[in-house]
Design an enzyme around this catalytic site. Structure first.
Site, PDB file in Angstrom:
ATOM      1  N   GLY A  10       0.829  -1.209   0.000  1.00 12.65           N
ATOM      2  CA  GLY A  10       0.000   0.000   0.000  1.00 12.65           C
ATOM      3  C   GLY A  10       0.861   1.255   0.000  1.00 12.65           C
ATOM      4  O   GLY A  10       2.094   1.188   0.037  1.00 12.65           O
ATOM      5  N   THR A  35      -6.001  -3.483  -2.867  1.00 15.23           N
ATOM      6  CA  THR A  35      -5.818  -2.078  -3.261  1.00 15.23           C
ATOM      7  C   THR A  35      -4.333  -1.698  -3.310  1.00 15.23           C
ATOM      8  O   THR A  35      -3.984  -0.674  -3.886  1.00 15.23           O
ATOM      9  CB  THR A  35      -6.559  -1.113  -2.306  1.00 15.23           C
ATOM     10  OG1 THR A  35      -6.079  -1.325  -0.975  1.00 15.23           O
ATOM     11  CG2 THR A  35      -8.063  -1.348  -2.344  1.00 15.23           C
ATOM     12  N   VAL A  57      -4.569 -11.329   5.160  1.00  9.11           N
ATOM     13  CA  VAL A  57      -4.451 -11.512   6.618  1.00  9.11           C
ATOM     14  C   VAL A  57      -5.783 -11.799   7.296  1.00  9.11           C
ATOM     15  O   VAL A  57      -5.825 -12.003   8.510  1.00  9.11           O
ATOM     16  CB  VAL A  57      -3.781 -10.315   7.327  1.00  9.11           C
ATOM     17  CG1 VAL A  57      -2.322 -10.228   6.963  1.00  9.11           C
ATOM     18  CG2 VAL A  57      -4.495  -9.007   7.043  1.00  9.11           C
ATOM     19  N   LYS A  91     -13.592  -7.006   7.468  1.00  9.79           N
ATOM     20  CA  LYS A  91     -12.866  -8.235   7.830  1.00  9.79           C
ATOM     21  C   LYS A  91     -11.402  -7.960   8.166  1.00  9.79           C
ATOM     22  O   LYS A  91     -10.856  -8.519   9.110  1.00  9.79           O
ATOM     23  CB  LYS A  91     -12.910  -9.226   6.652  1.00  9.79           C
ATOM     24  CG  LYS A  91     -14.197 -10.007   6.545  1.00  9.79           C
ATOM     25  CD  LYS A  91     -14.017 -11.043   5.452  1.00  9.79           C
ATOM     26  CE  LYS A  91     -15.214 -11.938   5.313  1.00  9.79           C
ATOM     27  NZ  LYS A  91     -15.072 -12.842   4.155  1.00  9.79           N
ATOM     28  N   GLY A 102      -2.732 -11.913  17.478  1.00 10.07           N
ATOM     29  CA  GLY A 102      -2.446 -13.266  17.942  1.00 10.07           C
ATOM     30  C   GLY A 102      -1.008 -13.648  17.634  1.00 10.07           C
ATOM     31  O   GLY A 102      -0.312 -14.258  18.462  1.00 10.07           O
ATOM     32  N   TYR A 145     -15.617   1.570   7.639  1.00  6.49           N
ATOM     33  CA  TYR A 145     -14.212   1.898   7.922  1.00  6.49           C
ATOM     34  C   TYR A 145     -14.073   2.408   9.358  1.00  6.49           C
ATOM     35  O   TYR A 145     -13.256   1.907  10.136  1.00  6.49           O
ATOM     36  CB  TYR A 145     -13.739   2.950   6.933  1.00  6.49           C
ATOM     37  CG  TYR A 145     -12.273   3.278   7.010  1.00  6.49           C
ATOM     38  CD1 TYR A 145     -11.310   2.408   6.501  1.00  6.49           C
ATOM     39  CD2 TYR A 145     -11.827   4.478   7.577  1.00  6.49           C
ATOM     40  CE1 TYR A 145      -9.958   2.716   6.557  1.00  6.49           C
ATOM     41  CE2 TYR A 145     -10.476   4.790   7.634  1.00  6.49           C
ATOM     42  CZ  TYR A 145      -9.551   3.906   7.122  1.00  6.49           C
ATOM     43  OH  TYR A 145      -8.212   4.214   7.187  1.00  6.49           O
ATOM     44  N   LYS A 149     -12.136   0.437  12.362  1.00  5.06           N
ATOM     45  CA  LYS A 149     -10.932   0.973  13.013  1.00  5.06           C
ATOM     46  C   LYS A 149     -11.156   1.085  14.530  1.00  5.06           C
ATOM     47  O   LYS A 149     -10.246   0.820  15.321  1.00  5.06           O
ATOM     48  CB  LYS A 149     -10.557   2.336  12.424  1.00  5.06           C
ATOM     49  CG  LYS A 149      -9.969   2.270  11.015  1.00  5.06           C
ATOM     50  CD  LYS A 149      -8.616   1.577  10.994  1.00  5.06           C
ATOM     51  CE  LYS A 149      -8.012   1.526   9.606  1.00  5.06           C
ATOM     52  NZ  LYS A 149      -6.849   0.614   9.517  1.00  5.06           N
ATOM     53  N   ARG A 186      -9.034   9.806  -3.598  1.00  4.91           N
ATOM     54  CA  ARG A 186      -8.780  10.761  -2.521  1.00  4.91           C
ATOM     55  C   ARG A 186      -8.434  12.126  -3.103  1.00  4.91           C
ATOM     56  O   ARG A 186      -7.985  12.253  -4.238  1.00  4.91           O
ATOM     57  CB  ARG A 186      -7.688  10.247  -1.586  1.00  4.91           C
ATOM     58  CG  ARG A 186      -8.315   9.300  -0.568  1.00  4.91           C
ATOM     59  CD  ARG A 186      -7.328   8.734   0.383  1.00  4.91           C
ATOM     60  NE  ARG A 186      -6.480   7.772  -0.257  1.00  4.91           N
ATOM     61  CZ  ARG A 186      -5.647   6.985   0.410  1.00  4.91           C
ATOM     62  NH1 ARG A 186      -5.552   7.070   1.706  1.00  4.91           N
ATOM     63  NH2 ARG A 186      -4.909   6.115  -0.240  1.00  4.91           N
TER      64      ARG A 186
HETATM   65  N1  UDP Z   1     -13.127  15.674  -2.018  1.00  2.32           N
HETATM   66  C1  UDP Z   1     -13.431  16.585  -3.026  1.00  2.32           C
HETATM   67  N2  UDP Z   1     -13.230  16.193  -4.321  1.00  2.32           N
HETATM   68  C2  UDP Z   1     -12.758  14.962  -4.666  1.00  2.32           C
HETATM   69  C3  UDP Z   1     -12.440  14.048  -3.632  1.00  2.32           C
HETATM   70  C4  UDP Z   1     -12.648  14.435  -2.317  1.00  2.32           C
HETATM   71  O1  UDP Z   1     -13.855  17.721  -2.766  1.00  2.32           O
HETATM   72  O2  UDP Z   1     -12.631  14.702  -5.874  1.00  2.32           O
HETATM   73  C5  UDP Z   1     -13.329  16.088  -0.622  1.00  2.32           C
HETATM   74  C6  UDP Z   1     -14.136  15.100   0.231  1.00  2.32           C
HETATM   75  O3  UDP Z   1     -15.526  15.363   0.124  1.00  2.32           O
HETATM   76  C7  UDP Z   1     -13.592  15.378   1.610  1.00  2.32           C
HETATM   77  C8  UDP Z   1     -12.142  15.772   1.367  1.00  2.32           C
HETATM   78  O4  UDP Z   1     -12.062  16.144  -0.007  1.00  2.32           O
HETATM   79  O5  UDP Z   1     -14.284  16.468   2.194  1.00  2.32           O
HETATM   80  C9  UDP Z   1     -11.142  14.658   1.643  1.00  2.32           C
HETATM   81  O6  UDP Z   1     -11.582  13.513   0.961  1.00  2.32           O
HETATM   82  P1  UDP Z   1     -10.707  12.188   0.824  1.00  2.32           P
HETATM   83  O7  UDP Z   1     -11.509  11.235  -0.004  1.00  2.32           O
HETATM   84  O8  UDP Z   1      -9.349  12.523   0.343  1.00  2.32           O
HETATM   85  O9  UDP Z   1     -10.513  11.607   2.302  1.00  2.32           O
HETATM   86  P2  UDP Z   1     -11.337  11.675   3.679  1.00  2.32           P
HETATM   87  O10 UDP Z   1     -10.592  12.655   4.501  1.00  2.32           O
HETATM   88  O11 UDP Z   1     -12.753  12.118   3.430  1.00  2.32           O
HETATM   89  O12 UDP Z   1     -11.251  10.281   4.190  1.00  2.32           O
END
Ligand code: UDP
Length: 314
Positions: A10, A35, A57, A91, A102, A145, A149, A186
């Protein structure tokens, strides 16, 4: 010294492989490549101290020989990815964490959990301190998620309390840099890719929601300190950059640094998108002597050549 890293292919996992090899450790990397990407590890295959095993895992986990440290970093981390793989996400942060803990107990190894700022959900306390318990929907789309976590953290503390395993929890805030999949959805890789290709930058909502972005080299230093420091067993640390940015300003900065004419296009805000996120990192400063050194502008400048090569190559 020998470390096992789950999620080794990753974004953060692969940089940790590099850091631990550089520090003279033997490294065993595991990844099921759901991923993660094998090309993230290409710099390390030539090292005789590195072994990669393609493995999921969530299945029973065992490796031969001694282990000093286990870093549990396997998990889809982008909202796009974990919404595409909701059950596997749950999972890997339940069964996967159980198996990794473990194994730590069996080997007498130290255990580090990659947790997330998402345990705070849509926080009502700004900035977030480790003592804040969060504002999380148990049934919303992001719950796969967030709650996974949170469960992983609870399980980690149970192994600490019941079995005395030496555990540490890193609550990782938004991190960016080379090896982030330009298509993982992201915000930073998306904006960079859009700006480089002259496409509109897709800002969700009105762009006033905030995040705080940490450059990968800073994050790796933080995780290394948290993994190697003595006397902090059972402790949880926020790791991230406390500089808070509105998403609309991130779009403008990326456009400026890439000399792009891309327009900004507003799209609907995803459900349960946190309004503000900013770490309080006083605990990490005090106990780990760590704080980030890269501003967002400096980190983006470092990362841009890598993204240009991936996005613009024919
Ligand atoms: N975001 C955005 N445009 C994009 C992707 C994400 O405006 O194309 C915004 C999303 O709505 C969030 C922030 O950017 O408010 C960060 O999103 P990301 O998916 O990077 O991670 P998060 O912090 O939400 O897990």
């Amino acid at each position: 010294m020998k470390v096992l890293i789950t999620g080794a292919a990753g974004f953060i996992g692969s940089h940790l492989v590099g850091k631990f090899l550089q520090e003279g450790w033997e490294v065993v990397g595991l990844d099921n490549l759901l991923t993660g990407r094998i090309e993230n590890l290409q710099d390390y295959f030539s090292s005789s101290s590195f072994v990669f095993i393609k493995y999921d895992v969530t299945n029973f986990l065992y490796v031969k020989g001694e282990l000093d440290l286990i870093l549990h970093f396997a998990c889809p981390a982008s909202p796009v990815h974990y919404l595409r793989h909701p059950i596997h996400t749950m999972k890997v942060d339940s069964l996967g964490t159980l198996h990794a803990l473990g194994l730590a107990k069996e080997k007498g190894a130290r255990f580090v959990l990659a947790s997330s700022s998402e345990v705070y959900g849509d926080p009502l306390e700004i900035p977030q301190k480790e003592t804040y318990n969060g504002n999380v929907s148990p049934i919303g789309p992001r719950s796969v998620y967030d709650e996974a976590k949170r469960f992983s953290e609870a399980l980690t503390m149970a192994y600490f309390r019941q079995h005395g395993v030496d555990v540490r929890i890193a609550r990782i805030f938004n991190t960016y840099g080379p090896r982030m999949d330009p298509d993982d959805g992201r915000v930073i890789p998306t904006f960079i890719k859009q700006a480089l290709l002259g496409q509109p930058l897709t800002v969700f909502g009105d762009g006033t929601q905030t995040r705080s972005f940490c450059y990968i080299d800073d994050m790796v230093e933080g995780i290394y300190s948290l993994s190697t420091e003595d006397g902090i067993s059972g402790e949880v640390f926020n790791l991230g950059n406390p500089q808070e940015w509105k998403i609309i300003d991130v779009a403008k900065l990326v456009r400026e640094l890439t000399d792009s004419d891309s327009p900004i296009e507003f799209r609907p805000l995803p459900q349960d998108d946190p309004r503000r996120r900013r770490p309080d990192i006083e605990k990490a400063r005090r106990l780990l002597g760590w704080s980030p050194v890269y501003s967002l502008e400096e980190g983006l400048k470092e990362a841009l050549p890598w993204f240009k090569e991936r996005v613009l190559r024919p």
